[in-house]
Scaffold this active site. Structure first.
Site, PDB file in Angstrom:
ATOM      1  N   THR A 153      -3.193 -10.436   2.005  1.00 11.84           N
ATOM      2  CA  THR A 153      -3.262 -11.848   2.423  1.00 11.84           C
ATOM      3  C   THR A 153      -4.075 -12.028   3.696  1.00 11.84           C
ATOM      4  O   THR A 153      -4.899 -12.949   3.803  1.00 11.84           O
ATOM      5  CB  THR A 153      -1.840 -12.411   2.627  1.00 11.84           C
ATOM      6  OG1 THR A 153      -1.132 -12.287   1.399  1.00 11.84           O
ATOM      7  CG2 THR A 153      -1.866 -13.865   3.051  1.00 11.84           C
ATOM      8  N   ASP A 174      -0.657 -17.319  -2.275  1.00  7.23           N
ATOM      9  CA  ASP A 174       0.528 -16.456  -2.435  1.00  7.23           C
ATOM     10  C   ASP A 174       1.632 -17.244  -3.145  1.00  7.23           C
ATOM     11  O   ASP A 174       2.279 -16.734  -4.069  1.00  7.23           O
ATOM     12  CB  ASP A 174       1.071 -15.997  -1.073  1.00  7.23           C
ATOM     13  CG  ASP A 174       0.089 -15.170  -0.263  1.00  7.23           C
ATOM     14  OD1 ASP A 174       0.309 -13.964  -0.116  1.00  7.23           O
ATOM     15  OD2 ASP A 174      -0.924 -15.730   0.218  1.00  7.23           O
ATOM     16  N   ASP A 232      -1.875  -9.376  -2.705  1.00  7.47           N
ATOM     17  CA  ASP A 232      -1.803  -8.249  -1.774  1.00  7.47           C
ATOM     18  C   ASP A 232      -3.102  -8.253  -0.963  1.00  7.47           C
ATOM     19  O   ASP A 232      -4.194  -8.294  -1.544  1.00  7.47           O
ATOM     20  CB  ASP A 232      -1.650  -6.948  -2.567  1.00  7.47           C
ATOM     21  CG  ASP A 232      -1.514  -5.736  -1.672  1.00  7.47           C
ATOM     22  OD1 ASP A 232      -0.725  -5.778  -0.704  1.00  7.47           O
ATOM     23  OD2 ASP A 232      -2.212  -4.731  -1.933  1.00  7.47           O
ATOM     24  N   GLU A 291       7.516 -10.941  -3.732  1.00  8.48           N
ATOM     25  CA  GLU A 291       7.418 -10.896  -2.267  1.00  8.48           C
ATOM     26  C   GLU A 291       7.829 -12.221  -1.625  1.00  8.48           C
ATOM     27  O   GLU A 291       8.524 -12.231  -0.608  1.00  8.48           O
ATOM     28  CB  GLU A 291       5.979 -10.561  -1.838  1.00  8.48           C
ATOM     29  CG  GLU A 291       5.827 -10.645  -0.321  1.00  8.48           C
ATOM     30  CD  GLU A 291       4.434 -10.336   0.197  1.00  8.48           C
ATOM     31  OE1 GLU A 291       3.545  -9.974  -0.584  1.00  8.48           O
ATOM     32  OE2 GLU A 291       4.252 -10.456   1.424  1.00  8.48           O
TER      33      GLU A 291
HETATM   34  N1  LIG Z   1       3.791  -4.241   9.770  1.00  8.21           N
HETATM   35  C1  LIG Z   1       3.767  -4.945   8.634  1.00  8.21           C
HETATM   36  N2  LIG Z   1       4.371  -6.152   8.556  1.00  8.21           N
HETATM   37  C2  LIG Z   1       4.345  -6.877   7.424  1.00  8.21           C
HETATM   38  N3  LIG Z   1       3.720  -6.479   6.296  1.00  8.21           N
HETATM   39  C3  LIG Z   1       3.111  -5.293   6.321  1.00  8.21           C
HETATM   40  C4  LIG Z   1       3.083  -4.468   7.486  1.00  8.21           C
HETATM   41  N4  LIG Z   1       2.386  -3.355   7.201  1.00  8.21           N
HETATM   42  C5  LIG Z   1       1.989  -3.479   5.920  1.00  8.21           C
HETATM   43  N5  LIG Z   1       2.416  -4.632   5.390  1.00  8.21           N
HETATM   44  C6  LIG Z   1       2.163  -5.153   4.054  1.00  8.21           C
HETATM   45  O1  LIG Z   1       1.706  -4.130   3.212  1.00  8.21           O
HETATM   46  C7  LIG Z   1       0.571  -4.559   2.451  1.00  8.21           C
HETATM   47  C8  LIG Z   1      -0.595  -3.646   2.767  1.00  8.21           C
HETATM   48  O2  LIG Z   1      -0.882  -3.728   4.143  1.00  8.21           O
HETATM   49  P1  LIG Z   1      -2.345  -3.389   4.693  1.00  8.21           P
HETATM   50  O3  LIG Z   1      -3.280  -4.310   4.003  1.00  8.21           O
HETATM   51  O4  LIG Z   1      -2.264  -3.601   6.157  1.00  8.21           O
HETATM   52  O5  LIG Z   1      -2.563  -1.967   4.317  1.00  8.21           O
HETATM   53  C9  LIG Z   1       0.300  -6.006   2.845  1.00  8.21           C
HETATM   54  O6  LIG Z   1       0.824  -6.816   1.807  1.00  8.21           O
HETATM   55  P2  LIG Z   1       0.578  -8.406   1.674  1.00  8.21           P
HETATM   56  O7  LIG Z   1      -0.819  -8.711   2.037  1.00  8.21           O
HETATM   57  O8  LIG Z   1       0.905  -8.619   0.248  1.00  8.21           O
HETATM   58  O9  LIG Z   1       1.576  -9.060   2.565  1.00  8.21           O
HETATM   59  C10 LIG Z   1       1.021  -6.140   4.149  1.00  8.21           C
HETATM   60  O10 LIG Z   1       1.521  -7.406   4.450  1.00  8.21           O
HETATM   61 MG   LIG Z   2       1.194  -6.658  -0.457  1.00  6.15          MG
HETATM   62 MG   LIG Z   3       2.601 -10.641   2.550  1.00  3.98          MG
HETATM   63 MG   LIG Z   4       1.496 -10.190  -0.861  1.00  2.00          MG
END
Ligand SMILES: Nc1ncnc2c1ncn2[C@@H]1O[C@H](COP(=O)(O)O)[C@@H](OP(=O)(O)O)[C@H]1O
Ligand SMILES: [Mg+2]
Ligand SMILES: [Mg+2]
Ligand SMILES: [Mg+2]
Length: 323
Positions: free
Chosen positions: A137, A66, A135, A89
């Site tokens: 992570t 990241d 995206d 981000e």
């Molecule tokens: N409750 C939460 N807290 C922090 N990040 C969240 C979250 N819900 C969703 N996200 C962020 O939204 C993106 C998609 O989420 P998901 O994979 O769960 O569908 C991920 O991006 P990142 O991986 O870039 O941080 C994730 O971190």
């Molecule tokens: Mg993301």
């Molecule tokens: Mg993230």
């Molecule tokens: Mg991310």
């Protein structure tokens, strides 16, 4: 003989294509930069040193990939487009920039495209670039590698108009002969390239949602859609790709955790291909520089029957997930 130097000069200027509209140059640079970021994501994984840091608990992680991919994207684009606002981000670090992470290429495929009329005169100050260097992570750290994408979204006057997605591990289960990774880009009004719209099965309803950020609102809203199948997978970019490629009918995320950098690029590519991404009330998402980062109204992405999904959203969920 006498004309040769002038001819050479002319061809150099054409290669740089300095006359192309800003939007095309920005997307052309973003394609090259996203590919470079994708190689960084693979290199870090291969090194085995993920350098995981908890930003906000065990489900909100940051890795060396990241950090390095963000450095690659933000530094490469800001050096080429110093007057454009770029929001990533990850927090910038005070470490010295690793010059080997920088990319200066411009995708010839993008430069050859004809910029839609309404985007030809876009100026630096109209643009905000939203960067999600990695995206998915959480899934990256757990080895669900095809859930991972690199997202670079371009917003003009608050609207998502162009997007670049690199999927570093596309094809990684297809065997040693397959080409690993792919890059997709799109501009609203022009179309999208590197990805094709495929129609999902007509005899069932498949809904995709979060794998690692679920809660009661997410579960209630998914149940209300009466799905035949639920794909719980990582990444906002990945889930929009599932909708585009007909693996799912809808991406439903009725809670606020998703941010502007998660949705800008996927939304632009989906819209360029005729799909729709809004909050769970049906409102368009805003991407101007001063907007709050979380998509507090949740996310709904579909190709068709968008209103049907909006209509089935429980009132209790709508009351809890306000724009
Ligand atoms: N409750 C939460 N807290 C922090 N990040 C969240 C979250 N819900 C969703 N996200 C962020 O939204 C993106 C998609 O989420 P998901 O994979 O769960 O569908 C991920 O991006 P990142 O991986 O870039 O941080 C994730 O971190
Ligand atoms: Mg993301
Ligand atoms: Mg993230
Ligand atoms: Mg991310």
């Amino acid at each position: 003989m006498f004309n040769l130097p002038r001819l050479l000069l002319h061809s150099v200027a054409m290669a740089g294509n300095t006359g192309a509209p800003l939007l095309l140059r920005l997307v052309a640079a973003s394609v090259s930069v996203a590919e470079k970021a994708g190689t960084i994501v693979r290199d870090v994984f291969n090194s085995g040193e993920l350098g995981v840091v908890e930003k906000g608990g065990k489900n909100d992680l940051q890795t060396q990939a990241d950090r390095s991919a963000q450095e690659c994207i933000v530094q490469s684009l800001s050096r080429q487009f110093p007057k454009v606002t770029i929001i990533g981000e990850e927090e910038p670090t005070d470490e010295v920039v690793d010059e080997s992470h920088l990319e200066t290429g411009l995708s010839e495929e993008v430069l050859k495209a004809v910029c839609p009329q309404d985007l030809q005169a876009v100026k630096d100050e109209d643009v905000v670039v939203w960067v999600d260097p990695l995206d998915g992570t959480k899934e990256y750290t757990e080895g669900f590698l095809d859930h991972v994408t690199v997202l670079i979204g371009v917003a003009v006057n608050g609207k998502a108009v162009a997007g670049v997605i690199n999927q570093p591990y596309y094809n990684y289960k297809a065997g040693p002969g397959a080409t690993l990774g792919r890059t997709m880009w799109g501009i609203v009004g022009l179309g999208a390239f590197g990805v094709e719209r495929l129609v999902p099965p007509a005899d069932k309803r498949i809904v995709t949602t979060t794998r690692s950020h679920s809660n009661k609102l997410v579960t209630e809203s998914i149940e209300a859609m009466q799905p035949d199948e639920v794909l719980r997978v990582g990444g906002a970019g990945h889930k929009v790709l599932l909708v585009i490629e007909g693996k799912a009918h809808a991406y439903v995320f009725a809670t606020p955790g998703c941010k502007k950098w998660d949705t800008c690029a996927p939304e632009a590519i989906l819209h360029a291909l005729g799909g729709k991404l809004t909050d769970i009330h049906g409102n368009a998402l805003q991407y101007h520089r001063d907007v709050k980062h979380p998509n507090t109204g949740g996310v709904l992405a579909t190709y068709s029957d968008h209103d049907w999904y909006l209509g089935r959203m429980p009132e209790s969920v709508k009351a809890a997930v306000k724009p």
